[in-house]
Write a protein that holds these residues in place. Structure first.
Motif, PDB file in Angstrom:
ATOM      1  N   GLN A   1       3.085   0.569 -15.224  1.00 43.98           N
ATOM      2  CA  GLN A   1       1.850   1.060 -14.757  1.00 43.98           C
ATOM      3  C   GLN A   1       1.783   0.837 -13.268  1.00 43.98           C
ATOM      4  N   LEU A   2       2.416  -0.319 -12.804  1.00 43.32           N
ATOM      5  CA  LEU A   2       2.626  -0.642 -11.564  1.00 43.32           C
ATOM      6  C   LEU A   2       3.117   0.610 -10.590  1.00 43.32           C
ATOM      7  N   ALA A   3       4.204   1.131 -11.076  1.00 44.59           N
ATOM      8  CA  ALA A   3       5.039   1.994 -10.417  1.00 44.59           C
ATOM      9  C   ALA A   3       4.164   3.445 -10.079  1.00 44.59           C
ATOM     10  N   HIS A   4       3.282   3.600 -11.446  1.00 46.39           N
ATOM     11  CA  HIS A   4       2.517   4.807 -11.317  1.00 46.39           C
ATOM     12  C   HIS A   4       1.303   4.559 -10.345  1.00 46.39           C
TER      13      HIS A   4
ATOM     14  N   ASP B   1       2.744   4.845  -6.879  1.00 42.74           N
ATOM     15  CA  ASP B   1       3.117   6.127  -6.386  1.00 42.74           C
ATOM     16  C   ASP B   1       1.948   6.974  -6.223  1.00 42.74           C
ATOM     17  N   ALA B   2       0.825   6.791  -6.898  1.00 47.43           N
ATOM     18  CA  ALA B   2      -0.580   7.516  -6.498  1.00 47.43           C
ATOM     19  C   ALA B   2      -1.196   7.100  -5.166  1.00 47.43           C
ATOM     20  N   GLY B   3      -0.600   5.866  -4.675  1.00 44.08           N
ATOM     21  CA  GLY B   3      -1.210   5.483  -3.396  1.00 44.08           C
ATOM     22  C   GLY B   3      -2.415   4.388  -3.524  1.00 44.08           C
ATOM     23  N   ALA B   4      -2.517   3.674  -4.853  1.00 48.86           N
ATOM     24  CA  ALA B   4      -3.654   3.038  -4.955  1.00 48.86           C
ATOM     25  C   ALA B   4      -3.151   1.278  -4.842  1.00 48.86           C
ATOM     26  N   GLY B   5      -4.069   0.564  -4.395  1.00 50.55           N
ATOM     27  CA  GLY B   5      -3.686  -1.033  -4.403  1.00 50.55           C
ATOM     28  C   GLY B   5      -3.950  -1.141  -5.757  1.00 50.55           C
TER      29      GLY B   5
ATOM     30  N   GLY C   1       5.571  -3.379  -4.229  1.00 49.66           N
ATOM     31  CA  GLY C   1       5.798  -3.039  -2.835  1.00 49.66           C
ATOM     32  C   GLY C   1       4.654  -3.337  -1.684  1.00 49.66           C
ATOM     33  N   ALA C   2       3.593  -3.988  -2.381  1.00 44.65           N
ATOM     34  CA  ALA C   2       2.508  -4.304  -1.412  1.00 44.65           C
ATOM     35  C   ALA C   2       1.844  -5.383  -2.179  1.00 44.65           C
ATOM     36  N   PRO C   3       1.117  -6.087  -1.466  1.00 43.56           N
ATOM     37  CA  PRO C   3       0.311  -7.427  -2.083  1.00 43.56           C
ATOM     38  C   PRO C   3      -0.563  -6.755  -3.198  1.00 43.56           C
TER      39      PRO C   3
ATOM     40  N   LEU D   1       6.911 -12.445  -0.339  1.00 45.10           N
ATOM     41  CA  LEU D   1       7.544 -11.186  -0.971  1.00 45.10           C
ATOM     42  C   LEU D   1       6.593  -9.944  -0.355  1.00 45.10           C
ATOM     43  N   PRO D   2       7.192  -8.826  -0.538  1.00 46.49           N
ATOM     44  CA  PRO D   2       6.269  -7.533  -0.348  1.00 46.49           C
ATOM     45  C   PRO D   2       5.162  -7.526  -1.246  1.00 46.49           C
TER      46      PRO D   2
END
Length: 393
Positions: free
Chosen positions: A134-137, A140-144, A175-177, A217-218
């Motif tokens: 779910q994190l990857a999805h 990929d959608a551009g959401a926090g 990939g982001a906080p 971490l990223p």
């Protein structure tokens, strides 16, 4: 109005407050309104059926919140995760909400969980993989991302160490906080003992260790959303969370003081809470106007903040009354009264979860709080709903 004994009375609704939309970003606090979903009126949105969502109305409500300068927290429990919103609908909601945020120039974070797992008691590895899927999805959608509390993890974890192992692995893949999500048992009884303990101070130490271990971490932890309905526990956690992570209040009973914070600690990490609230979906214009006043600064700004927002707490307490997990019904009902959807219906038939007297009190308190955006429409719709149930208004 309708009382529990069946008696009725009439009240005159006040005019809608003349709140003004912000002309620049609200920066005094980070504030997300946890938004609900609107079902398609003609669909089979009955208990156990897959959600059939009215995407136009659902996304228009998110644009409404963006227009008031609020961020949106989507695919959270307010959107009926675990109470009618199935995994396929969650994925589409995440994709569509992220696109709406880009279109509006707004901020969105979305819930990432394990609710698509069919196995009742999966392994820790399977739970980790489910989170990461779910994190990857979401990314990929551009959401926090908000790492939601997992019923699966609550069921199988044998202690704090299991929580730390799962969360550390998932955060390492981000990939982001990210935001963590601490949802108390009033909202979901299946989450008892989350973080490995029923003792809040002990559980708080586990949360802090997870945040500390992710530093650098990223996918570091940018904050933790706390919905314990315990203001003292939240303030105590604020003092423990290491900067630059923040505490985001999910306390729909005490948010006015928690967001205002301690003026003597202004600027300090532990001085106030930011916000991620289902209540703000119900009172978006009020929340925006209050935060704009607070941004103005000084004692006058805080007085105006409190003048606007304090009356909404009584309304929120009714929305989130026991059994608290049915609060979504009140959020959708108020959205309907305010003209944001054609029907008060909800996916999974959840609109039936509150009584008419409960909804009647919501009307009264929303009026008192200045949270009826179109009072004449609200009066017409409430009278029509009463008439359907054989109550003469």
């Amino acid at each position: 109005m309708l009382a529990p004994d069946g008696t009725t009375r009439t009240i005159a609704l006040r005019e809608a407050p003349a709140f003004t939309r912000p002309t620049s970003p609200i920066t005094v606090r980070t504030a997300y309104a946890a938004a609900h979903v609107v079902p398609r009126v003609a669909a089979e949105n009955t208990p156990g059926s897959p959600a059939d969502i009215d995407w136009d109305a659902t996304l228009a409500f998110r644009h409404h919140l963006f227009g008031w300068g609020l961020g949106v927290a989507d695919a959270m429990d307010t959107a009926q995760r675990g109470m009618g919103l199935d995994p396929a609908a969650v994925r589409e909601l995440v994709t569509r909400s992220a696109a709406a945020a880009r279109e509006a120039g707004g901020s969105v974070v979305v819930g990432v969980s394990t609710d698509h797992l069919e196995e009742a008691a999966p392994s820790l590895d399977a739970i980790t993989d489910a989170y990461c899927e779910q994190l990857a999805h979401a990314e990929d959608a551009g959401a926090g991302v908000v790492l939601m509390a997992s019923r699966h993890l609550a069921r199988v974890a044998e202690g704090a160490g299991d929580y730390e192992r799962v969360y550390s692995r998932v955060i390492a893949r981000a990939g982001a906080p990210v935001l963590l999500h601490w949802l108390g048992t009033a909202f979901d009884p299946a989450l008892a003992g989350y973080w490995g303990s029923d003792d809040v101070p002990t559980a708080s130490k586990t949360v802090v260790r997870i945040i500390e271990d992710a530093a650098g971490l990223p996918g570091a932890v940018r904050g933790v959303k706390v919905s314990l309905l315990d203001a003292d526990a939240e303030v105590a956690l604020r003092q423990l969370v290491p900067a630059p992570a923040r505490v985001f209040t999910g306390d729909d009973f005490h948010y006015v003081d928690l967001i205002a914070g301690d003026a003597s600690a202004d600027g300090a990490v532990g001085g106030h809470s930011d916000a991620l609230l289902g209540a703000f979906a119900a009172v978006g214009p009020n929340a925006s106007a209050a935060l704009q006043a607070l941004q103005g600064g000084g004692e006058e700004g805080e007085r105006e903040y409190r003048r606007i927002l304090e009356p909404t707490e009584a309304l929120s307490r009714q929305v989130f009354a026991v059994p608290t997990y049915y609060y979504k019904t009140g959020v959708a009902f108020l959205s309907w009264l305010n003209g944001h959807q054609a029907s008060p219906a909800m996916v999974g038939g959840l609109h039936s979860a509150r009584s008419l007297p409960h909804l009647s009190e919501l009307v009264r308190l929303a009026d008192a709080a200045g949270a009826l955006e179109q009072p004449e429409l609200a009066a017409q719709r409430w009278a029509a709903l009463l008439a359907v149930h054989g109550v003469a208004s």
